[in-house]
Design a protein around this motif. Structure first.
Motif, PDB file in Angstrom:
ATOM      1  N   TYR A   1       0.849  -1.189   0.000  1.00 34.91           N
ATOM      2  CA  TYR A   1       0.000   0.000   0.000  1.00 34.91           C
ATOM      3  C   TYR A   1       0.884   1.238   0.000  1.00 34.91           C
ATOM      4  O   TYR A   1       1.812   1.342   0.824  1.00 34.91           O
ATOM      5  N   GLY A   2       0.614   2.161  -0.908  1.00 36.55           N
ATOM      6  CA  GLY A   2       1.299   3.454  -0.952  1.00 36.55           C
ATOM      7  C   GLY A   2       2.797   3.346  -1.026  1.00 36.55           C
ATOM      8  O   GLY A   2       3.506   4.157  -0.417  1.00 36.55           O
ATOM      9  N   GLY A   3       3.297   2.357  -1.744  1.00 35.41           N
ATOM     10  CA  GLY A   3       4.731   2.162  -1.877  1.00 35.41           C
ATOM     11  C   GLY A   3       5.381   1.509  -0.689  1.00 35.41           C
ATOM     12  O   GLY A   3       6.612   1.487  -0.590  1.00 35.41           O
ATOM     13  N   THR A   4       4.592   0.983   0.220  1.00 38.54           N
ATOM     14  CA  THR A   4       5.121   0.290   1.397  1.00 38.54           C
ATOM     15  C   THR A   4       4.534  -1.116   1.463  1.00 38.54           C
ATOM     16  O   THR A   4       3.496  -1.408   0.857  1.00 38.54           O
ATOM     17  N   THR A   5       5.205  -1.966   2.205  1.00 40.85           N
ATOM     18  CA  THR A   5       4.667  -3.280   2.507  1.00 40.85           C
ATOM     19  C   THR A   5       3.941  -3.202   3.836  1.00 40.85           C
ATOM     20  O   THR A   5       4.533  -2.827   4.848  1.00 40.85           O
ATOM     21  N   LEU A   6       2.660  -3.532   3.836  1.00 38.09           N
ATOM     22  CA  LEU A   6       1.890  -3.489   5.072  1.00 38.09           C
ATOM     23  C   LEU A   6       2.409  -4.545   6.034  1.00 38.09           C
ATOM     24  O   LEU A   6       2.446  -5.725   5.713  1.00 38.09           O
ATOM     25  N   GLY A   7       2.801  -4.105   7.189  1.00 36.92           N
ATOM     26  CA  GLY A   7       3.328  -5.035   8.184  1.00 36.92           C
ATOM     27  C   GLY A   7       3.949  -4.277   9.322  1.00 36.92           C
ATOM     28  O   GLY A   7       4.070  -3.040   9.304  1.00 36.92           O
ATOM     29  N   GLY A   8       4.356  -5.015  10.357  1.00 32.68           N
ATOM     30  CA  GLY A   8       4.989  -4.413  11.512  1.00 32.68           C
ATOM     31  C   GLY A   8       4.077  -3.471  12.264  1.00 32.68           C
ATOM     32  O   GLY A   8       4.548  -2.538  12.911  1.00 32.68           O
ATOM     33  N   LEU A   9       2.772  -3.713  12.231  1.00 30.60           N
ATOM     34  CA  LEU A   9       1.812  -2.787  12.838  1.00 30.60           C
ATOM     35  C   LEU A   9       1.815  -2.969  14.350  1.00 30.60           C
ATOM     36  O   LEU A   9       1.338  -3.972  14.867  1.00 30.60           O
TER      37      LEU A   9
ATOM     38  N   ASP B   1      -4.696   3.788  17.119  1.00 29.03           N
ATOM     39  CA  ASP B   1      -5.562   4.678  17.877  1.00 29.03           C
ATOM     40  C   ASP B   1      -6.667   5.179  16.965  1.00 29.03           C
ATOM     41  O   ASP B   1      -6.528   5.201  15.730  1.00 29.03           O
ATOM     42  N   TYR B   2      -7.776   5.604  17.575  1.00 31.16           N
ATOM     43  CA  TYR B   2      -8.974   5.967  16.828  1.00 31.16           C
ATOM     44  C   TYR B   2      -9.328   7.426  17.039  1.00 31.16           C
ATOM     45  O   TYR B   2      -9.279   7.932  18.165  1.00 31.16           O
ATOM     46  N   ASP B   3      -9.681   8.113  15.948  1.00 28.93           N
ATOM     47  CA  ASP B   3     -10.176   9.483  15.993  1.00 28.93           C
ATOM     48  C   ASP B   3     -11.654   9.462  15.619  1.00 28.93           C
ATOM     49  O   ASP B   3     -12.004   9.200  14.459  1.00 28.93           O
ATOM     50  N   ALA B   4     -12.515   9.729  16.613  1.00 29.45           N
ATOM     51  CA  ALA B   4     -13.955   9.692  16.358  1.00 29.45           C
ATOM     52  C   ALA B   4     -14.398  10.802  15.417  1.00 29.45           C
ATOM     53  O   ALA B   4     -15.366  10.636  14.660  1.00 29.45           O
ATOM     54  N   GLY B   5     -13.694  11.951  15.428  1.00 31.54           N
ATOM     55  CA  GLY B   5     -14.079  13.052  14.558  1.00 31.54           C
ATOM     56  C   GLY B   5     -13.980  12.695  13.089  1.00 31.54           C
ATOM     57  O   GLY B   5     -14.855  13.035  12.287  1.00 31.54           O
ATOM     58  N   ARG B   6     -12.925  11.996  12.726  1.00 30.55           N
ATOM     59  CA  ARG B   6     -12.745  11.573  11.339  1.00 30.55           C
ATOM     60  C   ARG B   6     -13.263  10.164  11.087  1.00 30.55           C
ATOM     61  O   ARG B   6     -13.272   9.718   9.940  1.00 30.55           O
ATOM     62  N   ASP B   7     -13.631   9.466  12.149  1.00 30.71           N
ATOM     63  CA  ASP B   7     -13.968   8.045  12.058  1.00 30.71           C
ATOM     64  C   ASP B   7     -12.825   7.304  11.351  1.00 30.71           C
ATOM     65  O   ASP B   7     -13.027   6.547  10.404  1.00 30.71           O
ATOM     66  N   GLU B   8     -11.614   7.545  11.852  1.00 27.43           N
ATOM     67  CA  GLU B   8     -10.430   7.015  11.183  1.00 27.43           C
ATOM     68  C   GLU B   8      -9.421   6.544  12.216  1.00 27.43           C
ATOM     69  O   GLU B   8      -9.307   7.109  13.306  1.00 27.43           O
ATOM     70  N   TYR B   9      -8.688   5.521  11.855  1.00 24.26           N
ATOM     71  CA  TYR B   9      -7.685   4.927  12.734  1.00 24.26           C
ATOM     72  C   TYR B   9      -6.290   5.349  12.283  1.00 24.26           C
ATOM     73  O   TYR B   9      -6.029   5.490  11.084  1.00 24.26           O
ATOM     74  N   LEU B  10      -5.413   5.514  13.264  1.00 26.64           N
ATOM     75  CA  LEU B  10      -4.000   5.796  13.026  1.00 26.64           C
ATOM     76  C   LEU B  10      -3.218   4.570  13.454  1.00 26.64           C
ATOM     77  O   LEU B  10      -3.375   4.098  14.580  1.00 26.64           O
ATOM     78  N   VAL B  11      -2.413   4.039  12.561  1.00 31.55           N
ATOM     79  CA  VAL B  11      -1.689   2.792  12.814  1.00 31.55           C
ATOM     80  C   VAL B  11      -0.216   3.035  12.547  1.00 31.55           C
ATOM     81  O   VAL B  11       0.152   3.583  11.505  1.00 31.55           O
ATOM     82  N   ILE B  12       0.630   2.636  13.510  1.00 39.23           N
ATOM     83  CA  ILE B  12       2.074   2.859  13.374  1.00 39.23           C
ATOM     84  C   ILE B  12       2.774   1.561  13.025  1.00 39.23           C
ATOM     85  O   ILE B  12       2.393   0.489  13.503  1.00 39.23           O
ATOM     86  N   SER B  13       3.760   1.658  12.141  1.00 38.60           N
ATOM     87  CA  SER B  13       4.537   0.491  11.724  1.00 38.60           C
ATOM     88  C   SER B  13       5.975   0.643  12.187  1.00 38.60           C
ATOM     89  O   SER B  13       6.571   1.713  12.039  1.00 38.60           O
ATOM     90  N   ASP B  14       6.532  -0.453  12.723  1.00 36.45           N
ATOM     91  CA  ASP B  14       7.927  -0.430  13.148  1.00 36.45           C
ATOM     92  C   ASP B  14       8.860  -0.918  12.048  1.00 36.45           C
ATOM     93  O   ASP B  14       9.887  -1.529  12.308  1.00 36.45           O
ATOM     94  N   ALA B  15       8.502  -0.620  10.805  1.00 37.05           N
ATOM     95  CA  ALA B  15       9.385  -0.917   9.688  1.00 37.05           C
ATOM     96  C   ALA B  15      10.723  -0.217   9.878  1.00 37.05           C
ATOM     97  O   ALA B  15      10.849   0.736  10.646  1.00 37.05           O
ATOM     98  N   ARG B  16      11.731  -0.673   9.158  1.00 40.90           N
ATOM     99  CA  ARG B  16      13.063  -0.076   9.281  1.00 40.90           C
ATOM    100  C   ARG B  16      13.037   1.412   8.990  1.00 40.90           C
ATOM    101  O   ARG B  16      13.816   2.180   9.543  1.00 40.90           O
ATOM    102  N   GLN B  17      12.153   1.839   8.099  1.00 42.46           N
ATOM    103  CA  GLN B  17      11.868   3.246   7.898  1.00 42.46           C
ATOM    104  C   GLN B  17      10.453   3.465   8.426  1.00 42.46           C
ATOM    105  O   GLN B  17       9.476   3.212   7.735  1.00 42.46           O
ATOM    106  N   PRO B  18      10.290   3.891   9.674  1.00 37.26           N
ATOM    107  CA  PRO B  18       8.970   3.870  10.322  1.00 37.26           C
ATOM    108  C   PRO B  18       7.992   4.844   9.671  1.00 37.26           C
ATOM    109  O   PRO B  18       8.370   5.892   9.163  1.00 37.26           O
ATOM    110  N   HIS B  19       6.725   4.470   9.708  1.00 38.65           N
ATOM    111  CA  HIS B  19       5.692   5.318   9.145  1.00 38.65           C
ATOM    112  C   HIS B  19       4.367   5.050   9.847  1.00 38.65           C
ATOM    113  O   HIS B  19       4.233   4.096  10.619  1.00 38.65           O
ATOM    114  N   VAL B  20       3.386   5.908   9.576  1.00 37.47           N
ATOM    115  CA  VAL B  20       2.036   5.729  10.099  1.00 37.47           C
ATOM    116  C   VAL B  20       1.066   5.643   8.933  1.00 37.47           C
ATOM    117  O   VAL B  20       1.264   6.263   7.880  1.00 37.47           O
ATOM    118  N   TYR B  21       0.035   4.846   9.135  1.00 32.21           N
ATOM    119  CA  TYR B  21      -1.063   4.719   8.181  1.00 32.21           C
ATOM    120  C   TYR B  21      -2.334   5.309   8.778  1.00 32.21           C
ATOM    121  O   TYR B  21      -2.505   5.332  10.002  1.00 32.21           O
TER     122      TYR B  21
END
Length: 393
Positions: free
Chosen positions: A49-57, A61-81
């Motif tokens: 997804y988005g040039g990354t391999t989904l994994g290491g999640l 955390d959840y934001d009710a205002g956006r009805d959206e989840y924030l997920v952090i990955s401990d990939a070697r180059q860390p990122h959030v989804y």
């Protein structure tokens, strides 16, 4: 999760007297909280997804205002989804990812890769994430980058970022968090858990494993030493309080050569005085397990000024079992993240409160990324809100 796990799983696939706080109210006959499984959604290894391999999640955390989840990955180059989850009373759909952002060092530069470290920059091991009030930014933790044999000594980190993952600051942590040869946190056993207080003013930071001076890690025959959970003021980074929590012994003996371990993988506020504590275990050849407990932070003594924890100098937090995830009708993988999710819609039976869990697959083809939704049945009905997300059931 330590990097050793994928090796073993591949083999298995092929074969001072502290201040004493006031005592909490007596529990009386109050029933224990419980979980009811709603559903499990799995993402196969290697999904892109988005040039990354989904994994290491490792955190969610959840934001009710956006009805959206924030997920952090401990990939070697860390990122959030960012992602959306849809579930009803009896099912969970496959998560729909909506965005990805690379996490940056506080200097604004990308983190140096693990295979080419920089002397002035840690190589983060991202483990937990929480939205700040208003969801215009978030806190995230790293277990640190230290090992005296490697000549690196970047201890655990707590950082703040904006919603687009651009850096804001690194929060100062107590000096006691600094790793040393005989004291402080163990490598790959530090800031696994992060919980935000309901008022958004403070955060609880949970170690995965005991500090070196406090004693041994858990084994199948011993619970080992307690782990420390520290409350800090978010604005200043000042430590406010610290409590001790005693994880279980390792539930199963290993069946293959390799590790057998149990520790805290996540925490979550359940109102102003309680934390949910997720214990995650792994035994080589026997797989993973996860159990959820609830603690009253008022019932534990303050250990902040204690250099060493011994049985007679503190009172650990008593804990109540909420659920063994393996007994809910699923086979848990490496569960590391936990959040309050969107409440079940009106008309659903029970409390309507939902917990969402996520697993870290270690980028290992013998594992899988799991999203789990479960209804949380609190110890008393009608508390009006689900944890800290402020959304009424």
């Amino acid at each position: 999760m330590p990097r050793w796990a994928w090796v073993t799983l591949l083999a298995l696939a092929g074969c001072a007297v502290p201040h004493t706080p006031p005592a909490p109210p007596a529990p009386g006959t109050m029933p224990a909280p419980a979980l009811r499984l709603i559903g499990v959604a799995e993402i196969p290894p290697g999904t892109e997804y988005g040039g990354t391999t989904l994994g290491g999640l490792s955190g969610i955390d959840y934001d009710a205002g956006r009805d959206e989840y924030l997920v952090i990955s401990d990939a070697r180059q860390p990122h959030v989804y960012t992602a959306r989850l849809n579930y009803g009373a009896h099912g969970l759909a496959t998560p729909q990812f909506t965005g990805v952002h690379a996490l940056l060092h506080t200097s604004g530069q990308p983190f140096a890769p693990w295979w080419r470290p920089r002397a002035d920059m840690d190589r983060p091991d991202a483990e937990a994430v929480r939205w700040l009030p208003g969801a215009q930014g978030f806190l995230w933790t790293s277990e640190g980058d230290f090992g005296h044999n490697l000549g690196r000594n970047f201890g655990p980190q707590l950082r703040q970022a904006r919603a687009d993952a651009s850096p804001v600051r690194a929060l100062p942590l107590p000096e006691s968090f600094t790793p040393a040869r005989k004291t402080g946190p163990r490598g790959n056993g530090t800031l696994e858990g992060l919980a935000l207080s309901p008022d958004g003013q403070s955060a609880w930071l949970a170690m995965e494993l005991p500090w070196k001076q406090d004693g041994d890690r858990a084994t199948p025959t011993s619970a080992g030493a307690p782990v420390r959970i520290t409350q800090i003021d978010i604005a200043s980074g000042r430590a406010l309080r610290q409590i001790a929590y005693a994880p279980d012994p390792v539930p199963r003996t290993r069946r293959l050569p390799g590790p057998q371990i149990n520790g805290v993988s996540e925490i979550l506020a359940d109102g102003p005085d309680h934390l949910l504590v997720l214990e995650r275990d792994y035994s080589a050849g026997a797989g993973f397990g996860a159990r959820l407990y609830r603690i009253d932070t008022r019932a534990a003594s303050d250990t902040l000024t204690l250099p060493t924890l011994t049985p007679g100098n503190h009172r650990p937090a008593p804990k109540t079992l909420v659920a063994d995830l393996a007994k809910l009708g699923l086979t848990p993988d490496n569960i590391e993240g936990m959040t309050w999710g969107a409440p079940l819609k009106e008309g659903a039976q029970g409390s309507g409160c939902v917990l969402v869990f996520v697993s870290d697959d270690n980028f290992n083809p013998a594992q899988v990324t799991q999203f789990i939704a479960a209804e949380y049945l609190p110890p008393r009905a009608g508390h009006g809100r689900c944890g800290t997300n402020g959304a009424p059931p």
